[in-house]
Motif scaffolding. Structure first.
Motif, PDB file in Angstrom:
ATOM      1  N   ALA A   1       0.826  -1.209   0.000  1.00 25.42           N
ATOM      2  CA  ALA A   1       0.000   0.000   0.000  1.00 25.42           C
ATOM      3  C   ALA A   1       0.863   1.263   0.000  1.00 25.42           C
ATOM      4  O   ALA A   1       1.965   1.277   0.550  1.00 25.42           O
ATOM      5  CB  ALA A   1      -0.907   0.001   1.224  1.00 25.42           C
ATOM      6  N   ASP A   2       0.347   2.311  -0.625  1.00 24.63           N
ATOM      7  CA  ASP A   2       1.016   3.603  -0.576  1.00 24.63           C
ATOM      8  C   ASP A   2       0.846   4.181   0.829  1.00 24.63           C
ATOM      9  O   ASP A   2      -0.291   4.365   1.279  1.00 24.63           O
ATOM     10  CB  ASP A   2       0.391   4.549  -1.602  1.00 24.63           C
ATOM     11  N   PRO A   3       1.930   4.474   1.541  1.00 19.61           N
ATOM     12  CA  PRO A   3       1.822   4.904   2.939  1.00 19.61           C
ATOM     13  C   PRO A   3       0.988   6.162   3.136  1.00 19.61           C
ATOM     14  O   PRO A   3       0.209   6.255   4.089  1.00 19.61           O
ATOM     15  CB  PRO A   3       3.276   5.134   3.364  1.00 19.61           C
ATOM     16  N   ASP A   4       1.127   7.120   2.239  1.00 16.92           N
ATOM     17  CA  ASP A   4       0.392   8.371   2.403  1.00 16.92           C
ATOM     18  C   ASP A   4      -1.102   8.176   2.171  1.00 16.92           C
ATOM     19  O   ASP A   4      -1.938   8.706   2.918  1.00 16.92           O
ATOM     20  CB  ASP A   4       0.935   9.436   1.442  1.00 16.92           C
ATOM     21  N   GLN A   5      -1.441   7.411   1.139  1.00 20.20           N
ATOM     22  CA  GLN A   5      -2.865   7.176   0.881  1.00 20.20           C
ATOM     23  C   GLN A   5      -3.470   6.313   1.979  1.00 20.20           C
ATOM     24  O   GLN A   5      -4.607   6.532   2.406  1.00 20.20           O
ATOM     25  CB  GLN A   5      -3.055   6.515  -0.496  1.00 20.20           C
ATOM     26  N   TRP A   6      -2.696   5.340   2.475  1.00 20.86           N
ATOM     27  CA  TRP A   6      -3.162   4.467   3.556  1.00 20.86           C
ATOM     28  C   TRP A   6      -3.528   5.316   4.776  1.00 20.86           C
ATOM     29  O   TRP A   6      -4.598   5.165   5.361  1.00 20.86           O
ATOM     30  CB  TRP A   6      -2.059   3.459   3.904  1.00 20.86           C
ATOM     31  N   TRP A   7      -2.638   6.224   5.133  1.00 17.34           N
ATOM     32  CA  TRP A   7      -2.884   7.049   6.323  1.00 17.34           C
ATOM     33  C   TRP A   7      -4.020   8.043   6.100  1.00 17.34           C
ATOM     34  O   TRP A   7      -4.789   8.335   7.022  1.00 17.34           O
ATOM     35  CB  TRP A   7      -1.616   7.789   6.727  1.00 17.34           C
ATOM     36  N   GLU A   8      -4.153   8.512   4.878  1.00 14.39           N
ATOM     37  CA  GLU A   8      -5.259   9.417   4.564  1.00 14.39           C
ATOM     38  C   GLU A   8      -6.605   8.731   4.778  1.00 14.39           C
ATOM     39  O   GLU A   8      -7.556   9.336   5.283  1.00 14.39           O
ATOM     40  CB  GLU A   8      -5.141   9.900   3.113  1.00 14.39           C
ATOM     41  N   VAL A   9      -6.679   7.451   4.413  1.00 11.60           N
ATOM     42  CA  VAL A   9      -7.901   6.679   4.645  1.00 11.60           C
ATOM     43  C   VAL A   9      -8.182   6.569   6.140  1.00 11.60           C
ATOM     44  O   VAL A   9      -9.301   6.820   6.599  1.00 11.60           O
ATOM     45  CB  VAL A   9      -7.794   5.274   4.008  1.00 11.60           C
ATOM     46  N   VAL A  10      -7.161   6.193   6.911  1.00 14.34           N
ATOM     47  CA  VAL A  10      -7.355   6.051   8.358  1.00 14.34           C
ATOM     48  C   VAL A  10      -7.788   7.381   8.971  1.00 14.34           C
ATOM     49  O   VAL A  10      -8.700   7.425   9.814  1.00 14.34           O
ATOM     50  CB  VAL A  10      -6.068   5.515   9.030  1.00 14.34           C
ATOM     51  N   GLU A  11      -7.151   8.458   8.565  1.00  9.34           N
ATOM     52  CA  GLU A  11      -7.534   9.774   9.100  1.00  9.34           C
ATOM     53  C   GLU A  11      -8.989  10.097   8.798  1.00  9.34           C
ATOM     54  O   GLU A  11      -9.713  10.627   9.648  1.00  9.34           O
ATOM     55  CB  GLU A  11      -6.640  10.863   8.509  1.00  9.34           C
ATOM     56  N   SER A  12      -9.434   9.779   7.592  1.00 11.45           N
ATOM     57  CA  SER A  12     -10.819  10.084   7.226  1.00 11.45           C
ATOM     58  C   SER A  12     -11.810   9.294   8.060  1.00 11.45           C
ATOM     59  O   SER A  12     -12.906   9.768   8.363  1.00 11.45           O
ATOM     60  CB  SER A  12     -11.046   9.796   5.732  1.00 11.45           C
ATOM     61  N   GLN A  13     -11.425   8.079   8.458  1.00 14.60           N
ATOM     62  CA  GLN A  13     -12.320   7.205   9.202  1.00 14.60           C
ATOM     63  C   GLN A  13     -12.212   7.384  10.719  1.00 14.60           C
ATOM     64  O   GLN A  13     -13.098   6.930  11.456  1.00 14.60           O
ATOM     65  CB  GLN A  13     -12.027   5.731   8.854  1.00 14.60           C
ATOM     66  N   VAL A  14     -11.137   7.999  11.192  1.00 13.10           N
ATOM     67  CA  VAL A  14     -10.923   8.130  12.642  1.00 13.10           C
ATOM     68  C   VAL A  14     -10.848   9.599  13.063  1.00 13.10           C
ATOM     69  O   VAL A  14     -11.641  10.053  13.893  1.00 13.10           O
ATOM     70  CB  VAL A  14      -9.642   7.392  13.078  1.00 13.10           C
ATOM     71  N   ARG A  15      -9.909  10.343  12.494  1.00 11.64           N
ATOM     72  CA  ARG A  15      -9.791  11.757  12.856  1.00 11.64           C
ATOM     73  C   ARG A  15     -11.066  12.517  12.479  1.00 11.64           C
ATOM     74  O   ARG A  15     -11.535  13.372  13.243  1.00 11.64           O
ATOM     75  CB  ARG A  15      -8.575  12.382  12.163  1.00 11.64           C
ATOM     76  N   GLY A  16     -11.636  12.191  11.325  1.00  4.24           N
ATOM     77  CA  GLY A  16     -12.850  12.880  10.883  1.00  4.24           C
ATOM     78  C   GLY A  16     -14.000  12.722  11.870  1.00  4.24           C
ATOM     79  O   GLY A  16     -14.508  13.716  12.407  1.00  4.24           O
ATOM     80  N   PRO A  17     -14.447  11.489  12.146  1.00  6.51           N
ATOM     81  CA  PRO A  17     -15.529  11.311  13.120  1.00  6.51           C
ATOM     82  C   PRO A  17     -15.195  11.865  14.502  1.00  6.51           C
ATOM     83  O   PRO A  17     -16.071  12.380  15.196  1.00  6.51           O
ATOM     84  CB  PRO A  17     -15.708   9.792  13.158  1.00  6.51           C
ATOM     85  N   PHE A  18     -13.918  11.761  14.902  1.00  6.19           N
ATOM     86  CA  PHE A  18     -13.514  12.318  16.191  1.00  6.19           C
ATOM     87  C   PHE A  18     -13.726  13.822  16.218  1.00  6.19           C
ATOM     88  O   PHE A  18     -14.335  14.376  17.141  1.00  6.19           O
ATOM     89  CB  PHE A  18     -12.054  11.988  16.484  1.00  6.19           C
ATOM     90  N   LEU A  19     -13.213  14.524  15.198  1.00  2.00           N
ATOM     91  CA  LEU A  19     -13.307  15.979  15.200  1.00  2.00           C
ATOM     92  C   LEU A  19     -14.757  16.452  15.111  1.00  2.00           C
ATOM     93  O   LEU A  19     -15.152  17.395  15.811  1.00  2.00           O
ATOM     94  CB  LEU A  19     -12.499  16.561  14.037  1.00  2.00           C
ATOM     95  N   VAL A  20     -15.548  15.820  14.256  1.00  5.78           N
ATOM     96  CA  VAL A  20     -16.938  16.250  14.111  1.00  5.78           C
ATOM     97  C   VAL A  20     -17.715  15.950  15.397  1.00  5.78           C
ATOM     98  O   VAL A  20     -18.468  16.794  15.900  1.00  5.78           O
ATOM     99  CB  VAL A  20     -17.604  15.590  12.891  1.00  5.78           C
ATOM    100  N   SER A  21     -17.531  14.764  15.944  1.00  6.07           N
ATOM    101  CA  SER A  21     -18.219  14.411  17.192  1.00  6.07           C
ATOM    102  C   SER A  21     -17.787  15.340  18.324  1.00  6.07           C
ATOM    103  O   SER A  21     -18.612  15.800  19.125  1.00  6.07           O
ATOM    104  CB  SER A  21     -17.925  12.959  17.571  1.00  6.07           C
ATOM    105  N   ARG A  22     -16.503  15.613  18.384  1.00  4.91           N
ATOM    106  CA  ARG A  22     -15.974  16.497  19.427  1.00  4.91           C
ATOM    107  C   ARG A  22     -16.604  17.884  19.354  1.00  4.91           C
ATOM    108  O   ARG A  22     -16.856  18.527  20.377  1.00  4.91           O
ATOM    109  CB  ARG A  22     -14.458  16.601  19.281  1.00  4.91           C
ATOM    110  N   ALA A  23     -16.863  18.352  18.136  1.00  3.13           N
ATOM    111  CA  ALA A  23     -17.463  19.666  17.955  1.00  3.13           C
ATOM    112  C   ALA A  23     -18.964  19.671  18.248  1.00  3.13           C
ATOM    113  O   ALA A  23     -19.501  20.656  18.745  1.00  3.13           O
ATOM    114  CB  ALA A  23     -17.212  20.159  16.528  1.00  3.13           C
TER     115      ALA A  23
END
Length: 268
Positions: free
Chosen positions: A105-127
């Motif tokens: 896997a491409d490391p940058d794209q792999w991490w972008e996916v994880v961020e979208s699925q984890v950081r995204g819901p975290f930030l929106v829920s936190r707000a």
């Protein structure tokens, strides 16, 4: 049909696919719907179409859910324009660009996916969650997946992210219960969208989950009909809504848990 008049709903990834279906389904039942997505033009078009089709109030908020400042600004605008958010649907997220094992896997794209699925819901829920706590309750729906609950050899980023998202859901449920906040994991099945059609694993598929089944479950959650399932996992197209309404889940049913190897397992 549940009447959601007076409810303010925030749906991420609302410009297309499942998010677009959810935005219109909630609006058709009377909710005011704010949609978030990265593509400004497509999002504004989608929310205008929802408003025209349903007569509901809508709001288009172009934002990247992994950008903290953008998320905070978007949530503040929803509250200012529509009122306190009573339903949050964390739907936005990316998927692995190729069906390959982790080491290819491409490391940058792999991490972008994880961020979208984890950081995204975290930030929106936190707000959003402080507002729900302040008014005495609300509901959060996190779009899960079958890959949340079992390993996959080719979608390691999506699997890791969706599994982590289930832990976020359960954390919200445990901490939010005393404040009237409930949270749910909803796997939509395989809905016919541009994203699923782009996945090689679904090539040639003809059996799709109906979008209406996803909408019906989210509407039932929004209406408070499934509160006894807070912190647990649904699957659209498989779970029967009437059965869910009538069922009180026990113990760790539909929660992500480590299976013991036997009665003597010290972790049992």
């Amino acid at each position: 049909m549940a009447d959601l008049t007076g409810l303010v709903a925030l749906v991420t990834g609302a410009s297309a696919g499942i998010g677009r279906h959810l935005a219109e389904g909630l609006a058709a039942r009377g909710a005011a719907v704010a949609g978030v997505a990265r593509g400004a033009e497509r999002l504004r078009t989608a929310m205008a179409e929802v408003a025209a089709a349903t007569g509901a109030r809508t709001l288009a908020l172009p934002a990247d859910v992994t950008d903290r400042a953008a998320v905070d600004a978007a949530v503040a605008e929803v509250v200012r324009e529509l009122g306190p958010i009573g339903l949050l649907v964390n739907n936005a997220g990316l998927i692995d660009a190729a069906e390959v094992p982790l080491w290819e896997a491409d490391p940058d794209q792999w991490w972008e996916v994880v961020e979208s699925q984890v950081r995204g819901p975290f930030l929106v829920s936190r707000a959003v969650l402080p507002g729900m706590v302040a008014v005495g309750g609300g509901r959060v729906v996190d779009l899960a997946s079958g890959i949340s609950t079992r390993a996959n050899p080719h979608y390691s980023a999506y699997s890791a992210g969706k599994t982590a998202q289930m832990r976020i859901t359960e954390s919200i449920d445990l901490a939010g219960a005393a404040h009237g906040v409930r949270a749910f994991d909803l796997a939509p099945g395989v809905v016919d969208t541009a994203m699923t059609r782009a996945m090689p694993m679904h090539e040639g598929r003809t059996d799709w989950t109906r979008p209406e089944d996803v909408v019906d479950l989210v509407v039932a959650i929004a209406a408070g009909e499934l509160d006894q399932w807070s912190g647990r996992f649904f699957r659209a197209g498989v779970d029967d809504l009437d059965t869910l309404r009538a069922t009180e889940p026990a113990d760790d049913a539909r929660k992500l848990r480590l299976l013991p190897y036997g009665d003597g397992d010290p972790l049992a």
